[in-house]
Design an enzyme around this catalytic site. Sequence first.
Site, PDB file in Angstrom:
ATOM      1  N   ASP A  26       0.688  -1.350   0.454  1.00 61.51           N
ATOM      2  CA  ASP A  26       0.027  -0.034  -0.409  1.00 61.51           C
ATOM      3  C   ASP A  26       1.120   1.426  -0.144  1.00 61.51           C
ATOM      4  O   ASP A  26       2.479   1.394   0.552  1.00 61.51           O
ATOM      5  CB  ASP A  26      -0.400  -0.125   1.560  1.00 61.51           C
ATOM      6  CG  ASP A  26      -0.098  -0.252   2.418  1.00 61.51           C
ATOM      7  OD1 ASP A  26       1.029  -0.474   2.385  1.00 61.51           O
ATOM      8  OD2 ASP A  26      -1.006  -0.642   3.332  1.00 61.51           O
ATOM      9  N   ASP A  33      -7.484  -3.369  14.559  1.00 56.90           N
ATOM     10  CA  ASP A  33      -8.435  -3.940  13.831  1.00 56.90           C
ATOM     11  C   ASP A  33      -8.429  -4.794  13.311  1.00 56.90           C
ATOM     12  O   ASP A  33      -9.410  -4.549  12.536  1.00 56.90           O
ATOM     13  CB  ASP A  33      -8.868  -2.765  14.176  1.00 56.90           C
ATOM     14  CG  ASP A  33      -8.922  -1.932  12.601  1.00 56.90           C
ATOM     15  OD1 ASP A  33      -7.666  -2.677  11.581  1.00 56.90           O
ATOM     16  OD2 ASP A  33      -9.291  -0.902  12.183  1.00 56.90           O
ATOM     17  N   HIS A  63      -7.019  -4.840  10.165  1.00 56.38           N
ATOM     18  CA  HIS A  63      -6.646  -4.744   9.052  1.00 56.38           C
ATOM     19  C   HIS A  63      -5.515  -5.629   8.857  1.00 56.38           C
ATOM     20  O   HIS A  63      -4.426  -5.456   8.875  1.00 56.38           O
ATOM     21  CB  HIS A  63      -7.030  -3.246   8.689  1.00 56.38           C
ATOM     22  CG  HIS A  63      -6.222  -2.821   9.177  1.00 56.38           C
ATOM     23  ND1 HIS A  63      -5.655  -1.460  10.281  1.00 56.38           N
ATOM     24  CD2 HIS A  63      -4.851  -2.432   8.682  1.00 56.38           C
ATOM     25  CE1 HIS A  63      -5.339  -0.759   9.650  1.00 56.38           C
ATOM     26  NE2 HIS A  63      -4.303  -1.366   8.770  1.00 56.38           N
ATOM     27  N   GLU A  98      -9.494  -2.118   5.422  1.00 55.53           N
ATOM     28  CA  GLU A  98     -10.067  -1.297   7.201  1.00 55.53           C
ATOM     29  C   GLU A  98     -11.346  -2.696   6.978  1.00 55.53           C
ATOM     30  O   GLU A  98     -12.212  -3.711   6.062  1.00 55.53           O
ATOM     31  CB  GLU A  98     -10.765  -0.309   6.907  1.00 55.53           C
ATOM     32  CG  GLU A  98      -9.437   0.580   6.935  1.00 55.53           C
ATOM     33  CD  GLU A  98      -8.660   0.538   7.765  1.00 55.53           C
ATOM     34  OE1 GLU A  98      -8.504  -0.070   8.420  1.00 55.53           O
ATOM     35  OE2 GLU A  98      -7.791   1.975   8.017  1.00 55.53           O
TER      36      GLU A  98
HETATM   37  N1  LIG Z   1      -0.963   0.006   6.062  1.00 53.35           N
HETATM   38  C1  LIG Z   1      -0.752  -0.365   7.488  1.00 53.35           C
HETATM   39  C2  LIG Z   1      -0.535  -1.955   7.109  1.00 53.35           C
HETATM   40  O1  LIG Z   1      -0.164  -3.002   6.497  1.00 53.35           O
HETATM   41  C3  LIG Z   1       0.512  -1.844   8.797  1.00 53.35           C
HETATM   42  O2  LIG Z   1      -0.120  -4.035   8.682  1.00 53.35           O
HETATM   43  C4  LIG Z   1      -1.222  -1.711   9.616  1.00 53.35           C
HETATM   44  C5  LIG Z   1       0.415  -1.926  11.232  1.00 53.35           C
HETATM   45  O3  LIG Z   1       1.056  -1.025  11.334  1.00 53.35           O
HETATM   46  P1  LIG Z   1       2.318  -1.963  12.561  1.00 53.35           P
HETATM   47  O4  LIG Z   1       3.429  -3.418  12.110  1.00 53.35           O
HETATM   48  O5  LIG Z   1       3.078  -0.801  12.541  1.00 53.35           O
HETATM   49  O6  LIG Z   1       1.613  -2.121  14.334  1.00 53.35           O
HETATM   50  O7  LIG Z   1      -0.263  -0.370   9.812  1.00 53.35           O
HETATM   51  C6  LIG Z   1      -1.253   0.475   8.149  1.00 53.35           C
HETATM   52  O8  LIG Z   1      -1.940   0.441   8.569  1.00 53.35           O
END
Ligand SMILES: N[C@@H]1[C@@H](O)[C@H](O)[C@@H](COP(=O)(O)O)O[C@@H]1O
Length: 296
Positions: free
Chosen positions: A72, A141, A143, A148
């Site tokens: 993304d 959450d 995702h 989402e």
């Molecule tokens: N788009 C990214 C996700 O791909 C990632 O998994 C999430 C969690 O991030 P973290 O690994 O910092 O908890 O953050 C963002 O939402």
Amino acid sequence: MRLIIRSDYDEVSSYVANYVKERIKQFGPTPERPFVLGLPTGSSPVGTYQKLITLYREGQLSFENVVTFNMDEYVGLPRDHPESYHSFMWNNLFLHIDIKPENVNILDGNASDLDEECKRYEAKIALLGGVELFLSGIGPDGHIAFNEPGSSLTSRTRVKTLAYETIIANTRFFDGDVAKVPKLALTVGVATIMDAREVMVIITGAHKAIALGKCVEEGVSHMWTVSAIQLHPKGIIVCDDDATLELHVKTVKYFKSIEHVHHTLIGADNISLQGGIKQLKSNVTGEQLAVHSPFE
Ligand SMILES: N[C@@H]1[C@@H](O)[C@H](O)[C@@H](COP(=O)(O)O)O[C@@H]1O
């Protein structure tokens, strides 16, 4: 689905990095037949990336014939902004390994036609024969990428509006100022990820425990998009002890015991053998095990 439980973030990172290394080596990529790797951003994969860099520096792994697709990217954030996923990937991984810049694919959140950019991305993945291994993290959450809660489980790469919770969570990267946080992103869809021949999800920390519980112990739901992994023939979650806080004790023991039996069968470690497992070992050839992993 496999659930691999390790004691902490560092052990999770080692497991995932070694897994990626083994998969790339087994595949034996060439320029004509590269290994296609899907990659996430966030804090979850940082330790894995550091260990992959170490493996590269030690001469144990090359990315020369690896093609990557990131999950993304924010819409409208300049590519060289320190918080763009483009900057994140180059700073945390690509600058430190031997990947060819032309083999790095990251969605362009500044494309003049965002829908077209998403179609182009899907087409390029298809052109390369699909993703071999997609690594992912999750949000608290549940995702996956920027899919989402409520995202279609058949979704493909597209423009997404970020959930308010995600925007708030991301203020930590934008001076705590919600106004500076991008509200739109381009993201691969749930189905884009699940089309990969293998999916490995990193889940660490107590703040992800509810999501892990929903994903492992409850049904497939668009409200916890990571739960789509239950339908994947080769889905692996690698978590730490903290993330298991909401799981039943019997669930944790169950997955640990399966891993114990598997390791014993393939002689992967020195875990002491129990009588029943010894018996099983004598009835199974290494070849059968290699083909039929008990986890799948
Ligand atoms: N788009 C990214 C996700 O791909 C990632 O998994 C999430 C969690 O991030 P973290 O690994 O910092 O908890 O953050 C963002 O939402």
